[in-house]
Design a protein around this motif. Structure first.
Motif, mmCIF file in Angstrom:
data_model
loop_
_atom_site.group_PDB
_atom_site.id
_atom_site.type_symbol
_atom_site.label_atom_id
_atom_site.label_comp_id
_atom_site.label_asym_id
_atom_site.label_seq_id
_atom_site.Cartn_x
_atom_site.Cartn_y
_atom_site.Cartn_z
ATOM 1 N N ALA A 241 0.808 -1.214 0.000
ATOM 2 C CA ALA A 241 0.000 0.000 0.000
ATOM 3 C C ALA A 241 0.844 1.268 0.000
ATOM 4 O O ALA A 241 0.472 2.263 -0.603
ATOM 5 C CB ALA A 241 -0.942 0.001 1.206
ATOM 6 N N LYS A 242 1.984 1.217 0.714
ATOM 7 C CA LYS A 242 2.796 2.437 0.827
ATOM 8 C C LYS A 242 4.261 2.081 1.051
ATOM 9 O O LYS A 242 4.811 2.389 2.115
ATOM 10 C CB LYS A 242 2.279 3.332 1.951
ATOM 11 C CG LYS A 242 1.987 2.592 3.255
ATOM 12 C CD LYS A 242 1.400 3.517 4.290
ATOM 13 C CE LYS A 242 1.055 2.761 5.555
ATOM 14 N NZ LYS A 242 0.442 3.614 6.576
ATOM 15 N N PRO A 243 4.913 1.439 0.087
ATOM 16 C CA PRO A 243 6.313 1.063 0.267
ATOM 17 C C PRO A 243 7.207 2.279 0.442
ATOM 18 O O PRO A 243 7.109 3.249 -0.302
ATOM 19 C CB PRO A 243 6.642 0.320 -1.034
ATOM 20 C CG PRO A 243 5.626 0.786 -2.022
ATOM 21 C CD PRO A 243 4.391 1.063 -1.234
ATOM 22 N N VAL A 331 6.274 -11.614 -0.554
ATOM 23 C CA VAL A 331 6.284 -10.609 -1.622
ATOM 24 C C VAL A 331 4.903 -9.977 -1.706
ATOM 25 O O VAL A 331 3.911 -10.656 -1.991
ATOM 26 C CB VAL A 331 6.676 -11.237 -2.979
ATOM 27 C CG1 VAL A 331 6.620 -10.180 -4.079
ATOM 28 C CG2 VAL A 331 8.067 -11.852 -2.891
ATOM 29 N N ASP A 332 4.841 -8.681 -1.436
ATOM 30 C CA ASP A 332 3.585 -7.941 -1.458
ATOM 31 C C ASP A 332 3.452 -7.212 -2.793
ATOM 32 O O ASP A 332 4.442 -6.690 -3.327
ATOM 33 C CB ASP A 332 3.554 -6.935 -0.315
ATOM 34 C CG ASP A 332 2.145 -6.601 0.149
ATOM 35 O OD1 ASP A 332 1.196 -7.264 -0.308
ATOM 36 O OD2 ASP A 332 1.987 -5.691 0.974
ATOM 37 N N GLY A 333 2.270 -7.183 -3.323
ATOM 38 C CA GLY A 333 2.039 -6.512 -4.601
ATOM 39 C C GLY A 333 1.784 -5.035 -4.432
ATOM 40 O O GLY A 333 1.238 -4.587 -3.423
ATOM 41 N N GLY A 334 2.184 -4.254 -5.422
ATOM 42 C CA GLY A 334 1.963 -2.816 -5.389
ATOM 43 C C GLY A 334 0.509 -2.423 -5.599
ATOM 44 O O GLY A 334 0.187 -1.235 -5.624
ATOM 45 N N ALA A 340 -3.939 2.382 4.708
ATOM 46 C CA ALA A 340 -4.296 3.644 4.056
ATOM 47 C C ALA A 340 -3.033 4.315 3.553
ATOM 48 O O ALA A 340 -1.998 4.292 4.213
ATOM 49 C CB ALA A 340 -5.028 4.545 5.040
ATOM 50 N N ALA A 341 -3.106 4.917 2.374
ATOM 51 C CA ALA A 341 -1.916 5.527 1.769
ATOM 52 C C ALA A 341 -2.317 6.642 0.822
ATOM 53 O O ALA A 341 -3.422 6.646 0.274
ATOM 54 C CB ALA A 341 -1.126 4.456 1.007
ATOM 55 N N PRO A 342 -1.420 7.613 0.590
ATOM 56 C CA PRO A 342 -1.690 8.631 -0.431
ATOM 57 C C PRO A 342 -1.830 7.973 -1.802
ATOM 58 O O PRO A 342 -1.150 6.971 -2.084
ATOM 59 C CB PRO A 342 -0.433 9.514 -0.380
ATOM 60 C CG PRO A 342 0.213 9.214 0.930
ATOM 61 C CD PRO A 342 -0.122 7.801 1.242
ATOM 62 N N PRO A 343 -2.690 8.497 -2.673
ATOM 63 C CA PRO A 343 -2.860 7.906 -4.008
ATOM 64 C C PRO A 343 -1.563 7.781 -4.784
ATOM 65 O O PRO A 343 -1.377 6.817 -5.544
ATOM 66 C CB PRO A 343 -3.834 8.869 -4.697
ATOM 67 C CG PRO A 343 -4.596 9.497 -3.586
ATOM 68 C CD PRO A 343 -3.626 9.605 -2.442
ATOM 69 N N SER A 344 -0.642 8.724 -4.613
ATOM 70 C CA SER A 344 0.621 8.661 -5.352
ATOM 71 C C SER A 344 1.402 7.399 -4.983
ATOM 72 O O SER A 344 2.084 6.819 -5.833
ATOM 73 C CB SER A 344 1.469 9.904 -5.060
ATOM 74 O OG SER A 344 1.664 10.065 -3.665
ATOM 75 N N PHE A 345 1.303 6.960 -3.720
ATOM 76 C CA PHE A 345 1.962 5.724 -3.303
ATOM 77 C C PHE A 345 1.157 4.507 -3.757
ATOM 78 O O PHE A 345 1.701 3.574 -4.352
ATOM 79 C CB PHE A 345 2.132 5.693 -1.775
ATOM 80 C CG PHE A 345 3.410 6.316 -1.303
ATOM 81 C CD1 PHE A 345 4.521 5.531 -1.015
ATOM 82 C CD2 PHE A 345 3.524 7.685 -1.148
ATOM 83 C CE1 PHE A 345 5.704 6.102 -0.576
ATOM 84 C CE2 PHE A 345 4.698 8.270 -0.714
ATOM 85 C CZ PHE A 345 5.791 7.480 -0.434
#
Length: 519
Positions: A241-243, A331-334, A340-345
């Motif tokens: 969600a927010k790497p 391995v987590d997918g993007g 919760a995360a900013p849309p850009s992330f």
């Protein structure tokens, strides 16, 4: 005053409505300047904001077609709901998917499928489907662990999820023989309801931190000693969600219970930095993994969303050189998840699961390291056909987060970050989470996992195999584009997965390291 009250009392009901609207118009025009629409169009301008607020619900229920929505469309949600309730999860009159669409998955069936022998464990237990590898076996950890289920609950913290939701999930994994990843919010009382647990920590080190916010190995050791349900430990490097982004837990949200679980002070903001303090480079990460494994005896792994590969290459080279390293890699997918995360992330940072996993697996394959690592996939894989693709690419176990939430009542309202989850799953509101019937929702999570495993086994048997670990890259075909049409995974991603040693599911049933209700 009496005359005023008498005058008001004599007014017809509709006059009160007109009076209210007149006052609202006066407020819109003269008293507020924040909203241009309501200033320029008093009264009716409010209708625009109201329609906008219910827009997602209107599109979800009345506008979008069955296959259109994201992140999970109506057919996918419906399959999870029906599976969790043990209802009919079939569809009739053929598929409504465009099977020629880009990235559509095809599982190649055998001419004659696999036939269960009369003494096979799946004749007695059609849901029995453990991991084919033992986590920690290669590195000779003191307490190796074979997950009793190929599908498990992914990292979701108490605090992000409600107490009732976490408790339902832990009871559910106990009933289904799966494991429950704590998320980085620490081990709460709601994680201690009998299910196997993977303790997960990130840069905040919640539950295993010193007063100044650093990692405490002694606290980790004590936590494991007091909680035998902890079967493995996971270090979060990043999440889909927010790497690469940290966070702040406001002091106002820190209740006495959360403060005790996370080992933080009440009333003070708590920072989760973007990077770890316990290590600053790959050799130090490897050293931390070995220190934790030595102190606790448990398998230790890492979780990350995949982007640049240079540091992963450094890790793989160091593992080959030293013979040490993580026992598992998640391995987590993007595509993002419950965080919760900013849309850009959420929209742009890190690779989608298939691209990220294939790049990482190929890197470890080239160095001959894949046999010693248990690979865990996390990223919208909670459907049997997608899981078949993941296993063909090299996955050994999958974790699900949002699918697990839906099985206990999540309706994909997509307001997890507001503390107003209508289903009571992603909120700390006592009133909203009081709607969760823990015994019922526990059964539903367990039934979703069982239905998944049963259907996954049926697909596996149709392909001619006994266990999904036997899937190869050639067994899955995927649509590529108009020129290339479709091809198998080996041609698309440029590698062949390492064959997983496998003899029989019956052998797994008697494994001394088997977790869940079978141990």
């Amino acid at each position: 005053m009496e005359s005023v009250l008498q005058t008001l009392g004599a007014l017809p009901w509709w006059a009160y409505i007109l009076l209210f609207l007149a006052l609202l118009a006066f407020r819109d025009i003269f008293l507020q300047r924040a909203h241009t629409i309501t200033h320029n169009f008093p009264i009716v301008g409010h209708l625009r904001y109201w329609l906008e607020s219910i827009g997602p619900e209107m599109r979800q229920y009345f506008v979008a077609n069955n296959r259109e929505e994201l992140p999970f469309n109506r057919i996918e949600r419906g399959w999870i709901y029906a599976s969790a309730k043990k209802e009919n999860n079939y569809e009739g009159f053929g598929t409504d998917r465009d099977i020629y669409a880009h990235q559509h998955i095809f599982v190649k069936n055998a001419m004659i499928g696999y036939q269960l022998p009369s003494n096979h464990i799946n004749q007695k237990d059609p849901y029995f489907l453990p991991c084919a590898k033992v986590i920690g076996a290669y590195n000779k950890r003191k307490k190796p662990f074979r997950p009793a289920s190929v599908i498990n609950v992914s990292a979701m913290s108490f605090g992000s999820l409600s107490a009732a939701a976490v408790e339902s999930m832990n009871h559910g994994v106990r009933l289904s023989g799966a494991y429950h990843n704590t998320g980085e919010g620490g081990l709460s009382p709601y994680h201690k309801k009998g299910g196997d647990v993977v303790f997960h920590f990130g840069t905040g080190y919640f539950g295993v931190r010193t007063p100044d916010g650093n990692f405490s190995l002694e606290k980790m050791k004590q936590l494991v000693e007091k909680n035998p349900s902890i079967k493995a430990i996971e270090i979060k490097l990043s999440q889909g969600a927010k790497p690469g982004k940290g966070g702040v837990l406001p002091g106002a949200k820190i209740t006495k219970e959360i403060a005790e679980i996370r080992h933080v002070e009440m009333g003070k903001d708590v920072l989760s930095p973007a990077t770890h303090k316990a290590f600053r480079n790959i050799p130090e990460l490897l050293q931390l993994i070995e220190s934790i494994a030595e102190a606790t005896g448990l398998p230790v792994g890492i979780k990350g969303a995949i982007g640049k590969l240079d540091q992963w290459q450094e890790l793989a080279d160091l593992m080959k050189e030293t013979g040490k390293g993580p026992d598992f890699i998640t391995v987590d997918g993007g595509e993002g998840g419950t965080g919760a995360a900013p849309p850009s992330f959420a929209d742009h940072v890190s690779l989608p699961w298939t691209y990220g996993f294939s790049s990482l697996y190929r890197l470890f394959l080239e160095r001959g390291l894949t046999e010693r690592i248990v690979f865990i996939g996390s990223g919208k894989l909670g459907f049997p056909a997608k899981a078949a693709m993941a296993f063909a690419m090299g996955v050994d176990v999958i974790n699900v987060a949002r699918e697990a939430m839906m099985s206990i009542g999540c309706i994909q309202a997509q307001i997890c970050h507001t503390n107003r989850c209508p289903a009571g799953v992603a909120t700390q509101s006592k009133w909203l989470q009081s709607g969760i019937n823990v015994p019922l929702k526990s059964e539903r999570l367990a039934q979703y996992f069982k239905s998944f495993r049963k259907e996954f086994l049926e697909i596996t048997h149709a392909a001619g195999y006994e266990h999904p670990c036997q899937f190869t890259m050639e067994d899955i075909q995927v649509n590529v584009d108009d020129d290339y049409l479709s091809s198998d995974l080996k041609s698309v991603y440029g590698y062949q997965k390492t064959a997983v040693p496998f003899t029989s599911l019956n052998e797994f049933y008697n494994c001394i390291h088997l977790g869940g209700k079978y141990q």
